[in-house]
Each structure stands twice: as C-alpha cells, then as structure tokens.
Design an enzyme around this catalytic site. Structure first.
Site, PDB file in Angstrom:
ATOM      1  CG  ASP A 129     -33.820 -30.277 -26.282  1.00 43.07           C
ATOM      2  OD1 ASP A 129     -33.075 -30.693 -27.180  1.00 43.07           O
ATOM      3  OD2 ASP A 129     -33.522 -29.296 -25.559  1.00 43.07           O
ATOM      4  CB  SER A 130     -33.749 -32.552 -31.610  1.00 40.70           C
ATOM      5  OG  SER A 130     -33.703 -33.922 -31.269  1.00 40.70           O
ATOM      6  CG  ASP A 189     -31.808 -33.448 -24.521  1.00 44.13           C
ATOM      7  OD1 ASP A 189     -30.910 -33.112 -23.725  1.00 44.13           O
ATOM      8  OD2 ASP A 189     -31.888 -33.014 -25.692  1.00 44.13           O
ATOM      9  CE  LYS A 201     -28.302 -34.241 -25.270  1.00 44.83           C
ATOM     10  NZ  LYS A 201     -28.399 -32.760 -25.266  1.00 44.83           N
ATOM     11  CD  GLU A 223     -28.533 -27.894 -25.132  1.00 51.59           C
ATOM     12  OE1 GLU A 223     -28.350 -26.650 -25.210  1.00 51.59           O
ATOM     13  OE2 GLU A 223     -29.294 -28.524 -25.887  1.00 51.59           O
ATOM     14  CD  GLU A 279     -25.422 -30.203 -31.655  1.00 53.62           C
ATOM     15  OE1 GLU A 279     -25.849 -30.459 -30.521  1.00 53.62           O
ATOM     16  OE2 GLU A 279     -26.151 -29.836 -32.603  1.00 53.62           O
TER      17      GLU A 279
HETATM   18  O1  KIV Z   1     -32.003 -32.834 -28.680  1.00 53.01           O
HETATM   19  C1  KIV Z   1     -31.174 -33.471 -29.322  1.00 53.01           C
HETATM   20  O2  KIV Z   1     -31.464 -34.333 -30.141  1.00 53.01           O
HETATM   21  C2  KIV Z   1     -29.780 -33.146 -29.087  1.00 53.01           C
HETATM   22  C3  KIV Z   1     -28.875 -33.296 -30.254  1.00 53.01           C
HETATM   23  C4  KIV Z   1     -28.986 -32.097 -31.123  1.00 53.01           C
HETATM   24  C5  KIV Z   1     -27.487 -33.480 -29.861  1.00 53.01           C
HETATM   25  O3  KIV Z   1     -29.434 -32.679 -28.050  1.00 53.01           O
END
Ligand code: KIV
Length: 287
Positions: free
Chosen positions: A47-48, A86, A116, A118, A185
């Site tokens: 989600d970056s 993500d 993934k 968090e 992280e």
């Molecule tokens: O969204 C992403 O790329 C991530 C990284 C910051 C670990 O979760």
C-alpha cells in the site's frame, strides 16, 4: 524458460538452509517483468503505492479496488514470484468477515499467493480467521505505517527493552495465529536477530538488520525513483530520477532545436507517391 513457481514450502526450505529470501515491492507490469526476470522470490504489492505512485503523504488513502488493479498488473508480469497483496487501511480492521472478503479478492481477482496485514496481538484473531479461510498471511511488526497517527510518524520501533519485548512477543503471537511469515520494519538488528532465531517461520526485514531470513526494499527507494524522503535503511542501487530527468531535458532540447524528429523517426511514402501528392494538391489549389 519460465522459472518454477515460488511457494511457501520453498520459502521455508530457504530459511532452513540459511539461504536469504529476496523481496521487493512492485506496483506495475513493466517493473514486474524485470523483477520476475531477476528472479526475486517474493513480490509485495504494497500500500506504499499510495505514496510512491499516487503521491499521497501516507499509505492510508490506498483502497482495495486500487490495490487489486495493481496486483493484477504485477501478476501478469511476474507469474513465478510469490505474490503478496497488502491489505489497505480499514480493509481488515472492521470485522473478520470483511477481512476475509477483502483478502479473498486479492486471491481470486489478482491471483495473489498471500496477503499481508499490519499489527501483532491486536490482529491475531484476524490472522487466525484468514488462515482458516485458506488465505496465507504475512504479519507486519515494528514500524507499521498504517498506525502513524499512533506512532507519531515514520519512526524506528523497539529501541528500548519494553517496546522491543513487545515486538518479540507479538511475533510469537502471530506465528501461533497461523502467519506463514512476518515482515519486521525499522527495528534495531538485535531485535531482528532475536525474533528470527526464535521463529520457525521466515522473518523478512526492512530496516531490521542483517540477521533476518530475508530482506525487503521498496522498489522506488532502491531505484532512486522517490524523492520525498529516504529512510535510513535504504540502499540506492540506481538513480532513476537522474536518468529520467536527463532524458526529459535532452528530449526538450532536441525538440526546441529541431533535432527531433530526425529522418529515421519519420515514415516514408510509397515510391512516387510524394511527387504525385504534391502535384495533386497544387492543382487543387489552382482551381
Ligand atoms: O506497503 C509497503 O510497501 C509496505 C512496506 C513499507 C513494508 O508495507
């Protein structure tokens, strides 16, 4: 020749053999083609992308619809990589049912191999529910960008014993809940080592030191293609910003000076047709 598909058992074998796992983020088809060609083990559609591709100042605006479109493009370019979608902000926090529905979209619509999310103890029940629903989950501990409001910004975590112990405990909780791997992280290397040594699942670090089972970097950071800020843990392997800016400036200079397009960039008319066209146009103008 297409490479063999990267699977969870293969990632576990790498950990057991002490071979490092490679992981990069990716958001688009052309970059996915190159990551696949290079043989990257795990690709994260992070989600970056809200920051690196869409220009927001946090990851919170990423939505499921946007994430799925990008994951589909990446899967088309990288059929062999282990692909992780993500889970964006508020796609798994509201209820287990919503989490399963959203995670299921990554699997069914984009061909992801896992998702993934968090958090630690606070998301253990969601990790359990997704795993029970046949969706493999990578946990994410340490600096969790979706919690920047609580963390007070993008800051390293686990720098004192109390917060470090919480990360170590959360890693155990996530493993017990069924996570197949954990992303760690922005924590000191000592924390990365303690978590990795005690886990039987692969621990991938991004700014968690050299002891983790594998490493992740955000592709725009490592290519020098994102200027807003560069975390301490980034190593730049290229200067795409510099390369692209130079190309844009040379193009503009060439256009301004009439050097582009040159004859080799122009189509030719069929033999004799240019002269015929000229004379027909002239005749028409006389009338
Ligand atoms: O969204 C992403 O790329 C991530 C990284 C910051 C670990 O979760």
């Amino acid at each position: 020749m297409a490479r063999e598909k990267v699977t969870i058992p293969y990632l576990f074998q790498k950990k057991a053999r002490g071979e490092k796992i490679t992981m990069l983020t990716c958001y688009d088809y052309p970059t996915a083609l190159l990551e696949e060609k290079a043989g990257v083990d795990i690709i994260l559609v992070g989600d970056s992308l809200a920051m690196t591709v869409l220009g927001y100042d946090s990851t919170l605006p990423a939505t499921m619809d946007v994430m799925v479109v990008h994951a589909q493009a990446v899967r088309r370019g990288a059929p062999g990589a282990f692909l992780i979608g993500d889970m964006p902000y508020m796609s798994y926090q509201v209820s287990k049912e919503e989490a399963i529905r959203n995670a299921g979209r990554f699997m069914a619509e984009a061909g992801c191999d896992a998702v993934k999310l968090e958090g630690g103890r606070n998301v253990a029940e969601v990790v359990e529910a997704l795993t029970r629903a046949t969706i493999p989950v990578m946990g994410h501990l340490g600096l969790t960008p979706q919690s920047i409001a609580q963390l007070g910004g993008f800051k390293a975590q686990g720098r004192d014993v109390e917060t470090a112990l919480r990360v170590v405990e959360d890693a155990k909780i996530l493993e017990q809940a069924g996570a197949f791997a954990i992303l760690l992280e922005a924590v000191p290397p000592e924390v990365g080592r303690i978590v990795t040594e005690r886990a039987s699942i692969p621990i991938i670090g991004i700014g968690a030191g050299p002891h983790c089972d594998g490493q992740l970097l955000i592709v725009h950071d490592m290519l020098g293609f994102f200027e807003a800020f560069t975390p301490k843990f980034v190593k730049k392997y290229a200067d795409l910003n510099g390369v692209i800016l130079k190309a844009f400036r040379e193009y503009m200079d060439d256009v301004a000076a009439g050097r582009f397009p040159a004859p080799e960039h122009c189509y030719t008319m069929k033999p004799g047709e240019a002269a015929r066209l000229e004379s027909l146009v002239r005749e028409g103008e006389k009338r």
